[in-house]
Design an enzyme around this catalytic site. Structure first.
Site, PDB file in Angstrom:
ATOM      1  CD  GLU A  64      -1.575  -2.424   1.800  1.00 37.45           C
ATOM      2  OE1 GLU A  64      -2.327  -3.411   1.630  1.00 37.45           O
ATOM      3  OE2 GLU A  64      -0.290  -2.658   2.135  1.00 37.45           O
ATOM      4  CG  PHE A  89      -5.008  -2.765   4.869  1.00 35.07           C
ATOM      5  CD1 PHE A  89      -4.280  -2.934   6.041  1.00 35.07           C
ATOM      6  CD2 PHE A  89      -5.431  -3.515   4.220  1.00 35.07           C
ATOM      7  CE1 PHE A  89      -4.817  -4.144   6.707  1.00 35.07           C
ATOM      8  CE2 PHE A  89      -6.097  -4.825   4.913  1.00 35.07           C
ATOM      9  CZ  PHE A  89      -5.418  -5.038   6.050  1.00 35.07           C
ATOM     10  NE  ARG A 173     -15.035  -4.874   0.555  1.00 33.41           N
ATOM     11  CZ  ARG A 173     -15.209  -6.429   0.574  1.00 33.41           C
ATOM     12  NH1 ARG A 173     -15.352  -6.875  -0.615  1.00 33.41           N
ATOM     13  NH2 ARG A 173     -15.513  -6.997   1.651  1.00 33.41           N
TER      14      ARG A 173
END
Length: 319
Positions: A64, A89, A173
Site C-alpha cells: 500500500e 491499509f 463495499r
C-alpha cells in the site's frame, strides 16, 4: 438539492459497484483519471476497469505504501489517481506516504478506504479501522467524507474529481439502505438537515444516518423531538450547522462508525466548546476497543452503534 426516500428499508446498489461505475464515467470524460489497487481488485470490483478501460488500472500488489508513492508520482505528471484498499491499509499502514508524498508535495490523490468500522465483518480485527478519520483529519487541506448511501457516493466521486489535494472517502463495499432520492445533489462542507425537533440534535455520518433517523422516529413517538444532521463531510466540518441546530437544544449526540478519539464527535465537541454552547454533548462511537470477527449486524450491535442504542442513550441522558 436533496430529497429523502420514503422507504428507507430498501437497500441500493453495492457501493463498490457505484464507485467503479463512477470512476469509469470519469475515465470516459478525462484521460488523466487512473485507478490503483493493492491486490483487492476482486473485492473492490476495480478489476472491471481493466476490462472496460484497458491500461487505466494499475495493480500494485500488497504494498500500500508503494501504491501511494506510485500515485503521487502519477499526480506530479498531471494524472488524477483513485486508490483503493481496506480502510486501515489505506490510512494507518501508509500514513507517512500520504502525508509527505501526497499532501506535503501538493499532489492530488483520491483514496477510497473501504469497509470502515463494523462494516469489515468477518475479516476481523486486523482489518478493522476505528481511527482512519482521526488520521486523515490531521492532514492539512485534506477532505474527509463518509457518504450515507449510493446516491451521495455517486455525487461525491464526481465532486472530488474537481478538486486538488488529498480526498478521503470511507464507505462500505456492500449495499446500504437508501436514504436519498436519485439525482439529489449536495455541497462539500455543508451538512444536510433531514428532520427537525426541539429537544435533541443527532449528528450522524455514513450509513449510520439512516439508523439516526430510525431513532429519531422512535424518540418522537415518545415525545422527544430530534433534529438529525447528515454530517457526510467531516472535514471541512459544517460549523455553522452545528451552531444553528444545537442552539436551545437540551442534548447533542454524535453518532459515528469510528472511535470517539479523533472522529466526528470530537470535531463537534471542539466547535461547541469554542462557542460555549450550553447543551450537553454525548459522543456515540467506539471507546478504547479493537476490532473482532463477526457479521456486520452483530458487530454494529456489539459496539453499541444501533438505533436502539441511540434511543437508550438519549433517554438516559435526558433523565
Amino acid at each position: 438539492m436533496f430529497t429523502c426516500v420514503m422507504n428507507r428499508t430498501q437497500k441500493g446498489a453495492e457501493l463498490r459497484d457505484v464507485m467503479v461505475e463512477s470512476i469509469g464515467s470519469l475515465m470516459d470524460a478525462d484521460d488523466r483519471v487512473l485507478a490503483l489497487e493493492a491486490d483487492l481488485g476482486d473485492a473492490s470490483r476495480f478489476t472491471r476497469l481493466a476490462k472496460t478501460h484497458p491500461g487505466k488500472l494499475i495493480q500494485c500488489g500488497i504494498s500500500e505504501a508503494n501504491m501511494v508513492g506510485v500515485a503521487a508520482g502519477l499526480s506530479s505528471e498531471g494524472f488524477h489517481p483513485f486508490l483503493h484498499t481496506f480502510g486501515p491499509f489505506a490510512t494507518r499502514r501508509c500514513f507517512d506516504q500520504i502525508f509527505l508524498s501526497g499532501a506535503y508535495a501538493k499532489n492530488t490523490l483520491t483514496i477510497y478506504g473501504s469497509d470502515p468500522g463494523f462494516c469489515v465483518g468477518t475479516n476481523g480485527g486486523t482489518h478493522t479501522t476505528w481511527e482512519d478519520m482521526a488520521l486523515m483529519r490531521s492532514i492539512p487541506g485534506a477532505l474527509v467524507c463518509d457518504p450515507a448511501d449510493e446516491v451521495q457516493l455517486r455525487w461525491l466521486v464526481s465532486a472530488v474529481a474537481q478538486r486538488d489535494g488529498i480526498s478521503y472517502i470511507r464507505a462500505n463495499r456492500k449495499a446500504v439502505r437508501n436514504l436519498y432520492e436519485q439525482g439529489s445533489t449536495f455541497e462539500l462542507g455543508r451538512a444536510n438537515c433531514l428532520r427537525t425537533g426541539d429537544d435533541v440534535l443527532l449528528v450522524a455520518e455514513g450509513q449510520l444516518v439512516s439508523d439516526a433517523l430510525d431513532a429519531a422516529e422512535e424518540l418522537s413517538a415518545a415525545g422527544i423531538g430530534c433534529t438529525v444532521l447528515d454530517m457526510f463531510c467531516i472535514k471541512p466540518l459544517d460549523e455553522a450547522a452545528i451552531l444553528e441546530h444545537a442552539e436551545n437544544k437540551r442534548l447533542v449526540v454524535t453518532f459515528e462508525n469510528h472511535g470517539v478519539i479523533g472522529g466526528m464527535g470530537e470535531a463537534v465537541a471542539a466547535v461547541m466548546a469554542e462557542h460555549a454552547l450550553p447543551a450537553r454533548l454525548v459522543r456515540m462511537g467506539v471507546h478504547e476497543r479493537f476490532g473482532q470477527v463477526g457479521n456486520p449486524d452483530w458487530l454494529q450491535a456489539a459496539y453499541g452503534l444501533t438505533a436502539t442504542d441511540v434511543v437508550r442513550t438519549v433517554k438516559e441522558a435526558l433523565a
